[in-house]
Design a protein around this motif. Structure first.
Motif, PDB file in Angstrom:
ATOM      1  N   ALA A  57     -30.967  47.698  21.357  1.00 16.43           N
ATOM      2  CA  ALA A  57     -31.958  46.717  21.793  1.00 16.43           C
ATOM      3  C   ALA A  57     -32.981  46.463  20.697  1.00 16.43           C
ATOM      4  O   ALA A  57     -33.083  47.215  19.737  1.00 16.43           O
ATOM      5  CB  ALA A  57     -32.681  47.251  23.038  1.00 16.43           C
ATOM      6  N   PRO A  58     -33.741  45.385  20.877  1.00 18.79           N
ATOM      7  CA  PRO A  58     -34.943  45.250  20.052  1.00 18.79           C
ATOM      8  C   PRO A  58     -35.983  46.254  20.534  1.00 18.79           C
ATOM      9  O   PRO A  58     -35.690  47.091  21.386  1.00 18.79           O
ATOM     10  CB  PRO A  58     -35.390  43.809  20.309  1.00 18.79           C
ATOM     11  N   HIS A  59     -37.176  46.134  20.015  1.00 21.49           N
ATOM     12  CA  HIS A  59     -38.224  47.087  20.326  1.00 21.49           C
ATOM     13  C   HIS A  59     -38.467  47.207  21.840  1.00 21.49           C
ATOM     14  O   HIS A  59     -38.558  46.200  22.527  1.00 21.49           O
ATOM     15  CB  HIS A  59     -39.502  46.617  19.629  1.00 21.49           C
ATOM     16  N   LEU A  60     -38.551  48.441  22.340  1.00 18.44           N
ATOM     17  CA  LEU A  60     -38.918  48.678  23.733  1.00 18.44           C
ATOM     18  C   LEU A  60     -40.397  49.019  23.794  1.00 18.44           C
ATOM     19  O   LEU A  60     -40.898  49.798  22.989  1.00 18.44           O
ATOM     20  CB  LEU A  60     -38.127  49.878  24.299  1.00 18.44           C
ATOM     21  N   GLY A  61     -41.088  48.436  24.749  1.00 22.90           N
ATOM     22  CA  GLY A  61     -42.501  48.755  24.923  1.00 22.90           C
ATOM     23  C   GLY A  61     -42.669  50.186  25.418  1.00 22.90           C
ATOM     24  O   GLY A  61     -41.710  50.841  25.810  1.00 22.90           O
ATOM     25  N   PRO A  62     -43.924  50.675  25.399  1.00 26.94           N
ATOM     26  CA  PRO A  62     -44.155  52.088  25.713  1.00 26.94           C
ATOM     27  C   PRO A  62     -43.671  52.514  27.091  1.00 26.94           C
ATOM     28  O   PRO A  62     -43.131  53.612  27.243  1.00 26.94           O
ATOM     29  CB  PRO A  62     -45.674  52.255  25.590  1.00 26.94           C
ATOM     30  N   LYS A  63     -43.822  51.666  28.100  1.00 27.16           N
ATOM     31  CA  LYS A  63     -43.412  52.089  29.444  1.00 27.16           C
ATOM     32  C   LYS A  63     -41.898  52.107  29.579  1.00 27.16           C
ATOM     33  O   LYS A  63     -41.324  53.025  30.182  1.00 27.16           O
ATOM     34  CB  LYS A  63     -44.033  51.174  30.494  1.00 27.16           C
ATOM     35  N   ALA A  64     -41.237  51.082  29.006  1.00 25.09           N
ATOM     36  CA  ALA A  64     -39.780  51.044  29.063  1.00 25.09           C
ATOM     37  C   ALA A  64     -39.208  52.219  28.275  1.00 25.09           C
ATOM     38  O   ALA A  64     -38.239  52.851  28.693  1.00 25.09           O
ATOM     39  CB  ALA A  64     -39.267  49.717  28.511  1.00 25.09           C
ATOM     40  N   GLU A  65     -39.818  52.512  27.146  1.00 21.28           N
ATOM     41  CA  GLU A  65     -39.367  53.611  26.299  1.00 21.28           C
ATOM     42  C   GLU A  65     -39.492  54.935  27.049  1.00 21.28           C
ATOM     43  O   GLU A  65     -38.591  55.768  27.066  1.00 21.28           O
ATOM     44  CB  GLU A  65     -40.194  53.615  25.011  1.00 21.28           C
ATOM     45  N   ASP A  66     -40.631  55.111  27.722  1.00 22.19           N
ATOM     46  CA  ASP A  66     -40.848  56.329  28.492  1.00 22.19           C
ATOM     47  C   ASP A  66     -39.838  56.427  29.631  1.00 22.19           C
ATOM     48  O   ASP A  66     -39.258  57.488  29.892  1.00 22.19           O
ATOM     49  CB  ASP A  66     -42.282  56.313  29.032  1.00 22.19           C
ATOM     50  N   ALA A  67     -39.594  55.280  30.296  1.00 22.25           N
ATOM     51  CA  ALA A  67     -38.670  55.274  31.430  1.00 22.25           C
ATOM     52  C   ALA A  67     -37.257  55.649  30.979  1.00 22.25           C
ATOM     53  O   ALA A  67     -36.585  56.462  31.612  1.00 22.25           O
ATOM     54  CB  ALA A  67     -38.673  53.905  32.097  1.00 22.25           C
ATOM     55  N   ARG A  68     -36.807  55.067  29.883  1.00 24.13           N
ATOM     56  CA  ARG A  68     -35.423  55.325  29.481  1.00 24.13           C
ATOM     57  C   ARG A  68     -35.243  56.768  29.021  1.00 24.13           C
ATOM     58  O   ARG A  68     -34.215  57.380  29.235  1.00 24.13           O
ATOM     59  CB  ARG A  68     -34.964  54.331  28.407  1.00 24.13           C
ATOM     60  N   LYS A  69     -36.317  57.314  28.426  1.00 23.74           N
ATOM     61  CA  LYS A  69     -36.267  58.701  27.975  1.00 23.74           C
ATOM     62  C   LYS A  69     -36.119  59.628  29.172  1.00 23.74           C
ATOM     63  O   LYS A  69     -35.283  60.525  29.211  1.00 23.74           O
ATOM     64  CB  LYS A  69     -37.551  59.029  27.213  1.00 23.74           C
ATOM     65  N   ARG A  70     -36.927  59.362  30.195  1.00 20.81           N
ATOM     66  CA  ARG A  70     -36.908  60.235  31.354  1.00 20.81           C
ATOM     67  C   ARG A  70     -35.622  60.098  32.153  1.00 20.81           C
ATOM     68  O   ARG A  70     -35.175  61.046  32.786  1.00 20.81           O
ATOM     69  CB  ARG A  70     -38.123  59.944  32.236  1.00 20.81           C
ATOM     70  N   LEU A  71     -35.044  58.886  32.141  1.00 18.43           N
ATOM     71  CA  LEU A  71     -33.810  58.688  32.886  1.00 18.43           C
ATOM     72  C   LEU A  71     -32.593  59.133  32.088  1.00 18.43           C
ATOM     73  O   LEU A  71     -31.476  59.105  32.587  1.00 18.43           O
ATOM     74  CB  LEU A  71     -33.658  57.218  33.298  1.00 18.43           C
ATOM     75  N   GLY A  72     -32.799  59.523  30.835  1.00 22.24           N
ATOM     76  CA  GLY A  72     -31.705  60.081  30.048  1.00 22.24           C
ATOM     77  C   GLY A  72     -30.853  59.061  29.315  1.00 22.24           C
ATOM     78  O   GLY A  72     -29.691  59.337  28.990  1.00 22.24           O
ATOM     79  N   LEU A  73     -31.404  57.870  29.065  1.00 25.31           N
ATOM     80  CA  LEU A  73     -30.649  56.886  28.294  1.00 25.31           C
ATOM     81  C   LEU A  73     -31.049  56.983  26.820  1.00 25.31           C
ATOM     82  O   LEU A  73     -32.212  57.180  26.511  1.00 25.31           O
ATOM     83  CB  LEU A  73     -30.958  55.468  28.783  1.00 25.31           C
ATOM     84  N   ARG A  74     -30.069  56.833  25.921  1.00 25.94           N
ATOM     85  CA  ARG A  74     -30.396  56.813  24.491  1.00 25.94           C
ATOM     86  C   ARG A  74     -30.597  55.370  24.055  1.00 25.94           C
ATOM     87  O   ARG A  74     -30.075  54.440  24.682  1.00 25.94           O
ATOM     88  CB  ARG A  74     -29.252  57.450  23.684  1.00 25.94           C
ATOM     89  N   VAL A  75     -31.393  55.181  22.998  1.00 24.17           N
ATOM     90  CA  VAL A  75     -31.608  53.817  22.550  1.00 24.17           C
ATOM     91  C   VAL A  75     -31.587  53.732  21.024  1.00 24.17           C
ATOM     92  O   VAL A  75     -32.090  54.610  20.333  1.00 24.17           O
ATOM     93  CB  VAL A  75     -32.933  53.241  23.120  1.00 24.17           C
ATOM     94  N   TRP A  76     -30.931  52.702  20.523  1.00 31.66           N
ATOM     95  CA  TRP A  76     -30.887  52.421  19.090  1.00 31.66           C
ATOM     96  C   TRP A  76     -31.500  51.058  18.858  1.00 31.66           C
ATOM     97  O   TRP A  76     -31.255  50.120  19.641  1.00 31.66           O
ATOM     98  CB  TRP A  76     -29.431  52.388  18.575  1.00 31.66           C
ATOM     99  N   ASN A  77     -32.252  50.914  17.763  1.00 32.63           N
ATOM    100  CA  ASN A  77     -32.848  49.617  17.457  1.00 32.63           C
ATOM    101  C   ASN A  77     -31.807  48.727  16.788  1.00 32.63           C
ATOM    102  O   ASN A  77     -31.111  49.161  15.870  1.00 32.63           O
ATOM    103  CB  ASN A  77     -34.064  49.791  16.548  1.00 32.63           C
ATOM    104  N   GLN A  78     -31.710  47.471  17.250  1.00 26.27           N
ATOM    105  CA  GLN A  78     -30.661  46.585  16.741  1.00 26.27           C
ATOM    106  C   GLN A  78     -30.965  46.045  15.337  1.00 26.27           C
ATOM    107  O   GLN A  78     -30.128  45.358  14.745  1.00 26.27           O
ATOM    108  CB  GLN A  78     -30.442  45.411  17.705  1.00 26.27           C
ATOM    109  N   GLY A  79     -32.155  46.327  14.855  1.00 25.22           N
ATOM    110  CA  GLY A  79     -32.477  45.912  13.482  1.00 25.22           C
ATOM    111  C   GLY A  79     -32.404  44.407  13.313  1.00 25.22           C
ATOM    112  O   GLY A  79     -32.860  43.657  14.159  1.00 25.22           O
ATOM    113  N   THR A  80     -31.772  43.969  12.200  1.00 28.30           N
ATOM    114  CA  THR A  80     -31.714  42.542  11.903  1.00 28.30           C
ATOM    115  C   THR A  80     -30.403  41.904  12.357  1.00 28.30           C
ATOM    116  O   THR A  80     -30.137  40.754  12.060  1.00 28.30           O
ATOM    117  CB  THR A  80     -31.874  42.306  10.396  1.00 28.30           C
ATOM    118  N   HIS A  81     -29.573  42.652  13.069  1.00 25.42           N
ATOM    119  CA  HIS A  81     -28.304  42.087  13.535  1.00 25.42           C
ATOM    120  C   HIS A  81     -28.554  40.972  14.531  1.00 25.42           C
ATOM    121  O   HIS A  81     -29.495  41.024  15.311  1.00 25.42           O
ATOM    122  CB  HIS A  81     -27.442  43.185  14.161  1.00 25.42           C
TER     123      HIS A  81
END
Lengths: 289, 123
Positions: free
Chosen positions: B69-93
């Motif tokens: 994904a593109p940048h996740l805001g602080p709440k979404a980032e916190d939510a995905r961390k707690r729910l156990g999802l990993r996230v990679w930044n899509q960069g310039t793709h």
């Protein structure tokens, strides 16, 4: 009898109208239900009886019993609970305290805690006019999503023995509805500007959906054209009167308590015909002071 | 791994959206085979608030294990961390195919720290 003043557009003149009607009717009650930005108190001298915090409930998940089944998250209409097979957690500030999650949880993992959401103050009004009336206001804490709980509490603690004016919040959200629900009459403050009229139309829809009788007061009359009158005529709305767009009115409001006292006579002259028309339309049985 | 991408439009290959919580849709696929499992229209795109966390819950419900994904805001980032999802930044793709290739080669940055609000940096 309860009369609620709403507007649609913010900054149209709800608090002007509410405080002037309140001043006109000595001994009545005024509830400042614009809990995100209460300002009616700026125009009054109040002998405070109490300032109390208002609490709201939120779910607490006991990890020992929670099976991460997600039933609570599915049920929650406000996104206050998130769940995956790995974890379940609560966002307390999103919770509207409906209690539903506790009911649907099959594992008895949910209890409810309380947290502060805002405060309510109330007291007796000394000034203007040796009023002797009742004033209460609610204030929502910064960062909270909903003022509805505070508004409902304000309405519950309103005196039942006298005329009550409710200074409503702007807009047509849950807060405005909570201020308007079950009142005897609503007054819609409009202003003769394009935004004023367009937001007014939304407020008209809201009031009609709530099934309330209502009338219109045009504030800042003279600042724009007659489109607002055409709109009212087209919709068959009752116009109770208007407050002119005058520097002295603006100075009075900018001066708060002192501003009112300086302009009291002129303000009372402006509000009197509006108050009389309102009394007629709303069916006020008591005499006006 | 079940991977999700934020996408927009109906080009082939699908274009990546610049937003996460308010993207047009999510593309859920199997990272190994590249097989698309579903394309979910993002119902939270117009939400008045919490679009990011609603998106995270939607993906969690779909069995997603990782998000590109593109940048996740602080709440979404916190939510995905707690729910156990990993996230990679899509960069310039700009499309799913090139992002997926880069992900397979381990070239995408995995987000593990805290997030600060960033917006779209268009100003």
């Amino acid at each position: 009898m309860e009369i609620c003043i709403v507007s649609g557009k913010g900054g149209t003149g709800k608090t002007t109208l509410a405080t002037w009607l309140f001043a006109y009717h000595g001994g009545s009650a005024l509830l400042d239900c614009d809990v995100e930005e209460p300002n009616a108190g700026l125009f009054l001298d109040v002998g405070w009886d109490s300032v109390e915090s208002v609490n709201t409930g939120y779910p607490i998940i006991d990890e020992y019993f929670c099976a991460n089944c997600g039933a609570c998250a599915s049920f929650c209409a406000f996104g206050a609970i998130l769940s995956s097979p790995k974890a379940t957690f609560v966002l307390p500030e999103m919770c509207h305290d409906c209690g539903g999650c506790g009911i649907v949880c099959p594992h008895g993992a949910i209890t409810f805690g309380e947290r502060k959401t805002g405060k309510i103050g109330q007291g007796v009004v000394n000034s203007p006019r040796e009023h002797g009336g009742f004033f209460s206001y609610g204030e929502l804490n910064v960062g909270e999503f909903s003022g509805v709980r505070i508004i409902k509490k304000l309405r519950e603690s309103a005196p039942k023995d006298r005329l009550v004016f409710i200074d409503g919040p702007p807009g047509t959200s849950c807060s405005a509805v909570a201020a308007l629900e079950n009142v005897d009459y609503a007054v819609l403050v409009g202003e003769p500007t394009p935004f004023g009229i367009s937001d007014m139309a939304m407020a008209v829809r809201m009031i009609r959906e709530l099934g309330l009788p209502f009338g219109v007061v045009v504030n800042k009359a003279g600042i724009g054209n007659d489109d607002i009158l055409d709109y009212c005529h087209k919709e068959g709305l009752t116009i109770l009167g208007s407050i002119p767009f005058k520097r002295t009115v603006a100075e009075s409001m900018a001066g708060g308590r002192e501003g009112w006292l300086e302009m009291e006579e002129e303000n009372l002259q402006i509000i009197a015909p509006i108050a009389e028309a309102l009394a007629l339309e709303a069916g006020l049985s008591q005499g006006v002071s | 791994m079940v991977l999700a991408f934020s996408v927009k439009g109906d080009a082939t290959p699908p274009l990546l959206d610049e937003r996460f919580g308010r993207c047009e849709a999510f593309l859920v696929l199997d990272s190994e085979s590249g097989e698309i499992q579903s394309r979910k229209v993002n119902s939270g795109a117009d939400a008045s608030s919490s679009a990011g966390i609603t998106a995270v819950q939607t993906l969690a419900n779909a069995g997603v294990q990782g998000i590109v994904a593109p940048h996740l805001g602080p709440k979404a980032e916190d939510a995905r961390k707690r729910l156990g999802l990993r996230v990679w930044n899509q960069g310039t793709h700009t499309n799913v195919d090139s992002a997926l290739e880069a992900w397979r080669r381990g070239e995408l940055e995995e987000i593990t720290g805290d997030s600060k609000p960033k917006g779209l940096h268009r100003a």
